[in-house]
Write an enzyme that holds these catalytic residues in place. Structure first.
Site, PDB file in Angstrom:
ATOM      1  N   GLU A 106      16.690  44.667  32.701  1.00 37.76           N
ATOM      2  CA  GLU A 106      17.477  45.385  33.708  1.00 37.76           C
ATOM      3  C   GLU A 106      17.075  46.861  33.808  1.00 37.76           C
ATOM      4  OE1 GLU A 106      21.524  42.675  33.321  1.00 37.76           O
ATOM      5  OE2 GLU A 106      21.475  44.652  32.408  1.00 37.76           O
ATOM      6  N   TYR A 127      20.770  39.806  39.486  1.00 36.98           N
ATOM      7  CA  TYR A 127      21.602  38.644  39.146  1.00 36.98           C
ATOM      8  C   TYR A 127      20.855  37.314  39.322  1.00 36.98           C
ATOM      9  CZ  TYR A 127      25.947  41.352  38.563  1.00 36.98           C
ATOM     10  OH  TYR A 127      26.923  42.200  38.112  1.00 36.98           O
ATOM     11  N   PHE A 169      29.635  31.427  43.004  1.00 36.51           N
ATOM     12  CA  PHE A 169      30.033  32.753  43.476  1.00 36.51           C
ATOM     13  C   PHE A 169      28.840  33.689  43.719  1.00 36.51           C
ATOM     14  CE2 PHE A 169      30.327  32.557  38.813  1.00 36.51           C
ATOM     15  CZ  PHE A 169      29.471  33.584  38.441  1.00 36.51           C
ATOM     16  N   ARG A 211      37.586  47.038  32.220  1.00 38.22           N
ATOM     17  CA  ARG A 211      37.926  45.967  33.159  1.00 38.22           C
ATOM     18  C   ARG A 211      39.402  45.607  33.080  1.00 38.22           C
ATOM     19  NH1 ARG A 211      32.570  42.234  31.972  1.00 38.22           N
ATOM     20  NH2 ARG A 211      31.196  43.159  33.533  1.00 38.22           N
ATOM     21  N   ARG A 226      29.828  46.348  25.533  1.00 39.04           N
ATOM     22  CA  ARG A 226      30.619  45.199  25.984  1.00 39.04           C
ATOM     23  C   ARG A 226      32.083  45.354  25.570  1.00 39.04           C
ATOM     24  NH1 ARG A 226      28.266  41.789  29.783  1.00 39.04           N
ATOM     25  NH2 ARG A 226      29.746  40.212  29.093  1.00 39.04           N
ATOM     26  N   LYS A 259      30.015  49.689  39.407  1.00 39.40           N
ATOM     27  CA  LYS A 259      29.900  48.853  40.593  1.00 39.40           C
ATOM     28  C   LYS A 259      30.638  49.502  41.778  1.00 39.40           C
ATOM     29  CE  LYS A 259      29.513  44.431  38.074  1.00 39.40           C
ATOM     30  NZ  LYS A 259      30.131  43.080  37.935  1.00 39.40           N
ATOM     31  N   THR A 305      34.693  39.502  31.221  1.00 34.48           N
ATOM     32  CA  THR A 305      34.199  39.439  32.603  1.00 34.48           C
ATOM     33  C   THR A 305      35.344  39.365  33.626  1.00 34.48           C
ATOM     34  OG1 THR A 305      32.257  38.268  31.779  1.00 34.48           O
ATOM     35  CG2 THR A 305      32.684  38.135  34.153  1.00 34.48           C
ATOM     36  N   HIS A 338      29.107  46.948  35.108  1.00 40.71           N
ATOM     37  CA  HIS A 338      28.184  45.989  34.518  1.00 40.71           C
ATOM     38  C   HIS A 338      27.687  46.580  33.204  1.00 40.71           C
ATOM     39  CE1 HIS A 338      24.704  43.363  33.941  1.00 40.71           C
ATOM     40  NE2 HIS A 338      24.047  44.464  33.624  1.00 40.71           N
ATOM     41  N   ASN A 374      35.405  44.062  38.721  1.00 46.00           N
ATOM     42  CA  ASN A 374      35.447  44.379  37.287  1.00 46.00           C
ATOM     43  C   ASN A 374      34.721  45.682  36.924  1.00 46.00           C
ATOM     44  OD1 ASN A 374      32.873  43.391  37.513  1.00 46.00           O
ATOM     45  ND2 ASN A 374      33.152  41.646  36.141  1.00 46.00           N
TER      46      ASN A 374
HETATM   47  P1  IDP Z   1      29.314  39.949  32.782  1.00 49.14           P
HETATM   48  O1  IDP Z   1      29.285  40.930  33.940  1.00 49.14           O
HETATM   49  O2  IDP Z   1      30.548  40.111  31.946  1.00 49.14           O
HETATM   50  O3  IDP Z   1      28.045  40.001  31.960  1.00 49.14           O
HETATM   51  P2  IDP Z   1      28.302  37.479  33.954  1.00 49.14           P
HETATM   52  O4  IDP Z   1      28.656  36.108  33.509  1.00 49.14           O
HETATM   53  O5  IDP Z   1      26.944  37.993  33.620  1.00 49.14           O
HETATM   54  O6  IDP Z   1      29.423  38.465  33.402  1.00 49.14           O
HETATM   55  O7  IDP Z   1      28.534  37.528  35.527  1.00 49.14           O
HETATM   56  C1  IDP Z   1      28.030  38.598  36.289  1.00 49.14           C
HETATM   57  C2  IDP Z   1      29.091  38.994  37.305  1.00 49.14           C
HETATM   58  O8  IDP Z   1      29.376  37.884  38.166  1.00 49.14           O
HETATM   59  C3  IDP Z   1      30.448  39.358  36.712  1.00 49.14           C
HETATM   60  O9  IDP Z   1      30.506  40.687  36.234  1.00 49.14           O
HETATM   61  C4  IDP Z   1      31.350  39.152  37.899  1.00 49.14           C
HETATM   62  O10 IDP Z   1      31.224  40.238  38.827  1.00 49.14           O
HETATM   63  C5  IDP Z   1      30.737  37.920  38.525  1.00 49.14           C
HETATM   64  N1  IDP Z   1      31.383  36.684  38.020  1.00 49.14           N
HETATM   65  C6  IDP Z   1      31.139  36.058  36.838  1.00 49.14           C
HETATM   66  N2  IDP Z   1      31.894  34.949  36.701  1.00 49.14           N
HETATM   67  C7  IDP Z   1      32.621  34.869  37.845  1.00 49.14           C
HETATM   68  C8  IDP Z   1      33.599  33.911  38.313  1.00 49.14           C
HETATM   69  O11 IDP Z   1      33.936  32.945  37.643  1.00 49.14           O
HETATM   70  N3  IDP Z   1      34.147  34.173  39.535  1.00 49.14           N
HETATM   71  C9  IDP Z   1      33.796  35.243  40.296  1.00 49.14           C
HETATM   72  N4  IDP Z   1      32.883  36.152  39.894  1.00 49.14           N
HETATM   73  C10 IDP Z   1      32.300  35.972  38.683  1.00 49.14           C
HETATM   74 MG    MG Z   2      26.153  39.494  32.454  1.00 54.60          MG
END
Ligand code: IDP
Ligand code: MG
Length: 164
Positions: free
Chosen positions: A137, A50, A58, A109, A92, A10, A98, A126, A123
């Site tokens: 994707e 997304y 968010f 992360r 993962r 990212k 996350t 992805h 973080n």
């Molecule tokens: P992941 O990246 O671990 O798969 P997802 O739930 O798919 O997590 O969320 C996608 C992205 O959205 C996360 O990597 C992060 O950048 C952002 N994100 C997810 N949850 C939150 C939150 O609670 N606050 C702010 N950003 C979030």
């Molecule tokens: Mg995800």
């Protein structure tokens, strides 16, 4: 079972120079790198990537984040495709949770991410969270010719390959 995942460095990871480290971590596994390209993240690409999160509070911020708007407008990310046994689980684990504050200390992360004072999750990477998401994707970020193995069926249209 062989799985295919999309990994994205990212904008925060790109700007801070973590792409090499991320690659090195994946190279320690037996996953095979079958695709890689630097991609300019348009709003359409970010919103499609997304799309399943569009109702989250968010979401708008997340789209701006992926487009590099919080990182010097660094809208170029490195997108990678890895294939191999349990690719999702392996990828993962390397990524970590996350929320960087809750991520395992030695994960990408956990070691390189942070939550900004404004609450944005920086973080770093992805990683697809299941094989179905991985397929969707990869097909979004890569054309068939940009992946060095035929990991999904393709069709030929006027001599041009498209995902089936
Ligand atoms: P992941 O990246 O671990 O798969 P997802 O739930 O798919 O997590 O969320 C996608 C992205 O959205 C996360 O990597 C992060 O950048 C952002 N994100 C997810 N949850 C939150 C939150 O609670 N606050 C702010 N950003 C979030
Ligand atoms: Mg995800």
């Amino acid at each position: 079972m062989t799985e295919h995942i999309l990994v994205i460095i990212k904008p925060d990871g790109m700007l801070k120079g973590h792409a090499g480290h991320v690659l090195a971590r994946f190279e320690e596994t037996d996953l095979v790198l079958v695709g890689g390209r630097v991609v300019k993240v348009t709003r359409t690409l970010a919103e499609t990537h997304y799309a399943h999160l569009k109702d989250k509070p968010f979401f708008a911020e997340l789209i701006r984040f992926l487009m590099g708007e919080f990182h010097d407008n660094h809208d170029m990310v490195l997108a990678l495709v890895f294939s191999g046994d349990d690719a999702v689980k392996q990828g993962r684990a390397i990524a970590g949770a996350t929320n960087p504050e809750l991520a395992e200390p030695h994960s990408i992360r956990g070691s390189l991410g942070r939550v900004t004072t404004k609450g944005v999750f920086e973080n770093v990477i992805h990683v697809s969270s299941d094989p179905v998401e991985g397929e969707r994707e990869i097909k979004l970020w890569f054309a068939p010719d940009e992946v060095a193995r035929e990991i999904f069926p393709v069709k030929n249209i006027n001599g041009r390959k498209e995902w089936l």
